[in-house]
Design a protein around this motif. Structure first.
Motif, PDB file in Angstrom:
ATOM      1  N   PHE A  43     -18.666  20.756  -4.117  1.00 57.16           N
ATOM      2  CA  PHE A  43     -18.167  21.352  -5.348  1.00 57.16           C
ATOM      3  C   PHE A  43     -16.842  22.039  -5.030  1.00 57.16           C
ATOM      4  O   PHE A  43     -16.814  23.139  -4.480  1.00 57.16           O
ATOM      5  N   GLU A  90     -25.732  20.733  -5.615  1.00 58.97           N
ATOM      6  CA  GLU A  90     -24.485  21.486  -5.826  1.00 58.97           C
ATOM      7  C   GLU A  90     -23.288  20.539  -5.771  1.00 58.97           C
ATOM      8  O   GLU A  90     -22.303  20.740  -5.058  1.00 58.97           O
ATOM      9  N   THR A 125     -20.455  18.816  -8.150  1.00 59.87           N
ATOM     10  CA  THR A 125     -19.837  18.979  -9.460  1.00 59.87           C
ATOM     11  C   THR A 125     -20.165  17.786 -10.363  1.00 59.87           C
ATOM     12  O   THR A 125     -20.134  16.631  -9.926  1.00 59.87           O
ATOM     13  N   GLY A 127     -29.261  22.258  -8.840  1.00 56.96           N
ATOM     14  CA  GLY A 127     -28.137  23.079  -9.246  1.00 56.96           C
ATOM     15  C   GLY A 127     -28.552  24.494  -9.572  1.00 56.96           C
ATOM     16  O   GLY A 127     -29.739  24.821  -9.654  1.00 56.96           O
ATOM     17  N   GLU A 187     -23.680  21.152 -12.553  1.00 55.84           N
ATOM     18  CA  GLU A 187     -23.848  20.280 -11.390  1.00 55.84           C
ATOM     19  C   GLU A 187     -24.419  18.921 -11.806  1.00 55.84           C
ATOM     20  O   GLU A 187     -25.143  18.802 -12.804  1.00 55.84           O
TER      21      GLU A 187
END
Length: 629
Positions: free
Chosen positions: A349, A445, A447, A489, A494
């Motif tokens: 991320f 985690e 994006t 997430g 996420e």
């Protein structure tokens, strides 16, 4: 001395010999019978021991023995069964109503050994009493199928596992499993629930033995190991002379059909995949422990989960969100991964777009924790990363190997969008839907793409220029049978959190903008995403030490485990400190503060993360005796 009931039952034998005993419930266990030359007896007994679900051994006779009082007194095994199969050199030569007077048997009988094996017909009465319909009895049919599952071989004995199928209403699958689990001498709990193709059975309408049982609209195919496996073993081992019961013609014993009392080891069943249809199984104890793990990772000591920067007045809303969306997906995710063969994990991320590298410390430690445990369980693991982060992740993996966090390196790959079929060709060999490279995709985690096609951090900054379209793999996986997706997430933006996007949009700040639009089959939420990865690793360990789950995974066979495997798995349980130190050396920063320090999402390793990991390990390792496989 037979009781009056026993005498009455004996008088009914003439009637019983004319019909299949699968339709009879007299409150006593039934048994299948195999008769072999004594020189094969030790190997066959060991074969039964290594394949106990299919061949639950009630008794092995002495050579030439015709009866054993505790099993059934005052009977002669040579005449007691309604029909016998005669095998010569592994080939079925004949079926006869009696072995007495069989040509040549008198001379060789003193060298023959009888094996009495439990039958699943023994628990059918208990299923009916619990309200579970027994379709094979209702329809007067019973079908048995050879599978592609090999039994554990011993000496000359080797063959595929044979199973019976009983259709069970979906809402009663756990009831059926609990009842049959309590009678291990009658094959015990099911060894598979769901798609017959997963056992190598192509067509339920074409059993290898008997006649097919029809499923009702809401039924699930439930498979039990079957003693007809012994017939397959005879055919493959080719003894000069052997006998067995004829399928459906059982030996009626004097042993009452009395199940064991229930316990915390009784199994519970869970649907883990719709395509292909697959249920999994674990003991009540293991399920309870994994649910405790889920409670721990749902804590939010930094008040930074989804609404970490929002005023305290909305804390109740944030708590409401996570209580509502954490629908015990950790358990189902762990069960699904336990059935996996090849897993692709992605993380990354780049929230700190002004720094190089832009990534945060949340994600990679949890990804490596899952990868380490999966590798120890003999799963194939691949890491999927952004091209810009490839070198950083290679350095991280290499250091993890040097420091002993990883026992072996993990392949690192990237994904590029080179056309409409790029994701399909990445996920499947030659783009063939029938040949997926992975059976599980896990994002932690990572994006995730928002509804407008961009990627946002929690502050609403667009970081699309730093992100490769790995989301496309999760989207494509929805149309590929056999691939399960999991997203982990802590903020709702996420990859995979599209599963709960409507709640995220409603209850989190900037939710309508930043919420991930791409769903996973399972969305695991945690106070910090790393904690979700640690909980998955701990859950996999708990499932490895759960006898009910391991028996189900192994289809009721007793596979030998490597010496020291349990110690290896303990060593693979989460230990964030070494990975976090490596990330800091590589310039990776804390997500909330941007600090280049031993912290994740603004929470320092000591005491917050170290204490939480200790609690997870305590729940995992102090869960009580499990009867390890």
């Amino acid at each position: 001395m037979l009781t009056a009931a026993g005498v009455a039952r004996r008088r009914s034998i003439a009637f019983l010999r004319s019909i299949t005993t699968s339709a009879i419930d007299l409150g006593y266990q039934q048994a299948k019978v195999v008769v072999l030359p004594s020189f094969l007896a030790n190997d066959f007994q060991a074969f039964c021991s290594r394949n106990p679900a299919a061949l639950p051994l009630l008794y092995r006779s002495q050579p030439g023995e015709t009866s054993w009082l505790p099993l059934a007194g005052n009977v002669d095994i040579r005449t007691y069964i309604s029909q016998y199969c005669v095998f010569e050199n592994g080939r079925l030569r004949n079926t006869v109503p009696s072995l007495k007077g069989f040509k040549g048997l008198g001379a060789c009988w003193p060298d023959m050994v009888c094996f009495y094996l439990g039958s699943s017909f023994g628990f059918e009465g208990q299923l009916r009493e619990a309200g579970v319909p027994v379709r094979n009895v209702e329809q007067g049919k019973n079908g048995m199928y050879k599978t592609a599952v090999p039994c554990v071989p011993v000496g000359v004995f080797h063959c595929p596992l044979v199973v019976t199928m009983r259709p069970v209403p979906a809402g009663m699958v756990t009831t059926a499993a609990k009842i049959s689990h309590l009678n291990p001498q009658a094959h015990g709990a099911p060894i598979h629930i769901g798609d017959p193709a997963l056992l190598g059975i192509r067509d339920l309408s074409k059993p290898d033995y008997g006649y097919p049982v029809e499923c009702h609209a809401d039924d699930v195919p439930v498979f039990w190991a079957c003693g007809v496996t012994a017939i397959e073993a005879i055919c493959n081992s080719k003894p000069p002379l052997a006998f067995s019961h004829s399928p459906g013609s059982m030996f009626l014993t004097d042993i009452p059909d009395s199940p064991l009392p229930t316990s915390q080891l009784s199994p519970l069943c869970f649907l883990v995949s719709q395509d292909p249809l697959l249920y999994s199984m674990a003991s009540q104890r293991a399920v309870g422990n994994i649910r405790q793990l889920e409670k721990v990772i749902g804590e939010d000591p930094g008040t930074r989960c989804i609404c970490w920067f929002y005023p305290q007045v909305i804390a109740a809303s944030r708590l409401f969100l996570w209580v509502r969306v954490r629908v015990r997906t950790l358990l189902r995710s762990c069960l699904a991964l336990s059935h996996s063969t090849s897993v692709a994990i992605t993380t990354g991320f780049p929230t700190h777009y002004m720094h190089s590298p832009p990534d945060e410390t949340d994600g990679p430690p949890g990804a490596l924790a899952m990868a380490t445990m999966l590798l120890a369980l003999s799963k194939q693991v691949t890491m999927v990363t952004d091209r810009r982060a490839l070198q950083m992740n290679q350095d991280l993996v290499e250091e993890a190997v040097r420091t002993g966090v990883l026992k072996t390196t993990i392949p690192l790959v990237t994904f590029e969008d080179n056309g409409p079929d790029s994701a399909l060709h990445f996920l499947c060999h030659e783009g063939d839907l029938r040949k997926p490279r992975f059976d599980h995709l896990v994002a932690i985690e990572r994006t995730g793409r928002a509804a407008d096609g961009n990627y946002y951090n929690m502050r609403g900054a667009n970081i699309k220029h730093l992100v490769d379209p790995i989301d496309d793999l999760f989207i494509a996986a929805t149309d590929i049978p056999g691939i399960t997706t999991i997203g982990i997430g802590d903020g709702g933006n996420e990859l995979g959190m599209g599963k709960i996007k409507e709640k995220v949009k409603t209850l989190m700040p900037n939710g309508s903008l930043v919420a991930c639009d791409v769903a996973a089959d399972y969305a695991i939420t945690a106070g910090v995403s790393n904690w979700g990865g640690y909980a998955v690793a701990c859950g996999l360990y708990l499932l490895f030490t759960c006898p009910s789950h391991q028996r189900y995974l192994r289809r009721g066979t007793e596979q030998a485990t490597s010496p020291g495997l349990l110690d290896d798995l303990v060593a693979c349980l989460p230990s964030e400190e070494a990975v976090l130190s490596s990330l800091v050396r590589l310039g990776v920063r804390s997500g909330k503060t941007g600090n280049l320090a031993m912290e994740v999402d603004g929470l320092t390793f000591h005491p917050t993360h170290s204490d939480l990991i200790s609690r997870l390990l305590g729940l995992t390792l102090d869960s009580g005796p499990t009867g390890l496989p």
